[in-house]
Design a protein around this motif. Structure first.
Motif, PDB file in Angstrom:
ATOM      1  N   TYR A  24      42.678  48.422  60.609  1.00  0.00           N
ATOM      2  CA  TYR A  24      42.978  47.644  60.321  1.00  0.00           C
ATOM      3  C   TYR A  24      42.146  46.456  61.389  1.00  0.00           C
ATOM      4  CZ  TYR A  24      45.415  47.690  65.027  1.00  0.00           C
ATOM      5  OH  TYR A  24      45.701  47.202  66.579  1.00  0.00           O
ATOM      6  N   VAL A  25      42.826  44.948  60.662  1.00  0.00           N
ATOM      7  CA  VAL A  25      42.136  43.930  61.262  1.00  0.00           C
ATOM      8  C   VAL A  25      43.397  43.107  61.927  1.00  0.00           C
ATOM      9  CG1 VAL A  25      40.560  43.350  60.001  1.00  0.00           C
ATOM     10  CG2 VAL A  25      42.930  42.435  59.555  1.00  0.00           C
ATOM     11  N   PRO A  26      42.697  42.452  63.762  1.00  0.00           N
ATOM     12  CA  PRO A  26      43.640  41.397  64.469  1.00  0.00           C
ATOM     13  C   PRO A  26      45.067  40.493  64.082  1.00  0.00           C
ATOM     14  CG  PRO A  26      41.700  42.528  65.921  1.00  0.00           C
ATOM     15  CD  PRO A  26      41.607  42.395  64.310  1.00  0.00           C
ATOM     16  N   HIS A  35      49.278  35.869  59.960  1.00  0.00           N
ATOM     17  CA  HIS A  35      49.403  37.175  60.458  1.00  0.00           C
ATOM     18  C   HIS A  35      48.460  38.230  61.610  1.00  0.00           C
ATOM     19  CE1 HIS A  35      52.337  36.821  56.639  1.00  0.00           C
ATOM     20  NE2 HIS A  35      51.774  36.865  56.648  1.00  0.00           N
ATOM     21  N   ILE A  36      49.290  37.907  62.618  1.00  0.00           N
ATOM     22  CA  ILE A  36      48.784  38.631  63.624  1.00  0.00           C
ATOM     23  C   ILE A  36      49.130  40.051  63.874  1.00  0.00           C
ATOM     24  CG2 ILE A  36      47.958  38.520  66.383  1.00  0.00           C
ATOM     25  CD1 ILE A  36      48.722  35.238  66.077  1.00  0.00           C
ATOM     26  N   ALA A  37      48.817  40.826  64.167  1.00  0.00           N
ATOM     27  CA  ALA A  37      48.954  42.623  64.059  1.00  0.00           C
ATOM     28  C   ALA A  37      49.416  42.590  65.831  1.00  0.00           C
ATOM     29  CB  ALA A  37      47.552  42.662  63.680  1.00  0.00           C
ATOM     30  N   GLY A  38      50.230  43.553  66.005  1.00  0.00           N
ATOM     31  CA  GLY A  38      51.571  44.123  66.704  1.00  0.00           C
ATOM     32  C   GLY A  38      50.212  43.627  67.737  1.00  0.00           C
ATOM     33  N   ASN A  71      48.966  37.719  74.599  1.00  0.00           N
ATOM     34  CA  ASN A  71      47.816  38.921  73.712  1.00  0.00           C
ATOM     35  C   ASN A  71      48.130  37.821  72.349  1.00  0.00           C
ATOM     36  OD1 ASN A  71      47.086  39.817  75.554  1.00  0.00           O
ATOM     37  ND2 ASN A  71      48.410  41.535  75.693  1.00  0.00           N
ATOM     38  N   LEU A  72      49.101  37.919  71.878  1.00  0.00           N
ATOM     39  CA  LEU A  72      49.982  36.430  70.376  1.00  0.00           C
ATOM     40  C   LEU A  72      48.687  35.878  70.355  1.00  0.00           C
ATOM     41  CD1 LEU A  72      53.577  37.294  69.670  1.00  0.00           C
ATOM     42  CD2 LEU A  72      51.417  38.211  68.545  1.00  0.00           C
ATOM     43  N   LEU A  73      48.756  34.733  71.839  1.00  0.00           N
ATOM     44  CA  LEU A  73      48.467  33.494  71.489  1.00  0.00           C
ATOM     45  C   LEU A  73      46.448  34.131  72.053  1.00  0.00           C
ATOM     46  CD1 LEU A  73      50.443  31.620  74.577  1.00  0.00           C
ATOM     47  CD2 LEU A  73      50.419  31.187  72.364  1.00  0.00           C
TER      48      LEU A  73
END
Length: 152
Positions: A24-26, A35-38, A71-73
């Motif tokens: 998958y991609v981040p 859309h941001i992966a977990g 990490n989302l940031l």
């Protein structure tokens, strides 16, 4: 105040964005939605692993959710070429907590990430959310959070 200045004021240094650990991609942008992966409760010291309510207490779990938010940031920052001021809304967070059988304070845990988004982005950081307790998370981490972000 810019988002970068706000992060500095909060004492937050963004880590390098985590690489994908599978097929998958981040992050993926579609139109004005990112859309941001977990993102796991990981940091340079190894992060927070374990089961909340068993070997991870509530304060550690809230901190774990904040780490997931940081990490989302980092992923947002990478996707937006270092310009977090292009975020126009945190639309939704999906929070997952590796929870013990008697642990029910899942929403309180995910507040660690939700509160961070509001601290960093102000009113733009207010969002819809789900908070779910799960049996296991990847690599044994205590918390994972994904996001949908509106950008320009």
């Amino acid at each position: 105040m810019s988002v970068a200045d706000r992060l500095k004021e909060l004492g937050i240094d963004l880590p390098p964005p985590a690489a994908a650990v599978a097929n998958y991609v981040p992050f993926m942008r579609s139109g004005n939605l990112l859309h941001i992966a977990g993102q796991l409760s990981n940091d340079a010291s190894g992060g927070v692993k374990g089961t909340v309510g068993v070997d991870v207490d509530i304060d550690q779990a809230v901190h774990a959710a904040k780490l997931s938010g940081i990490n989302l940031l980092a992923q947002m920052n990478a996707a937006l070429e270092g310009d977090l001021d292009r975020v126009t809304r945190i639309v939704k967070l999906g929070g997952f907590v590796q929870a013990g059988p008697d642990f029910i304070e899942i929403p309180k845990v995910i507040n660690g990430c939700s509160d961070l988004m509001v601290e960093v982005f102000g009113e733009v950081g207010r969002h819809a959310r789900s908070a779910v307790g799960v049996y296991k998370l990847p690599l044994g981490f205590a918390v994972e959070v994904d996001a949908i972000v509106e950008v320009r």
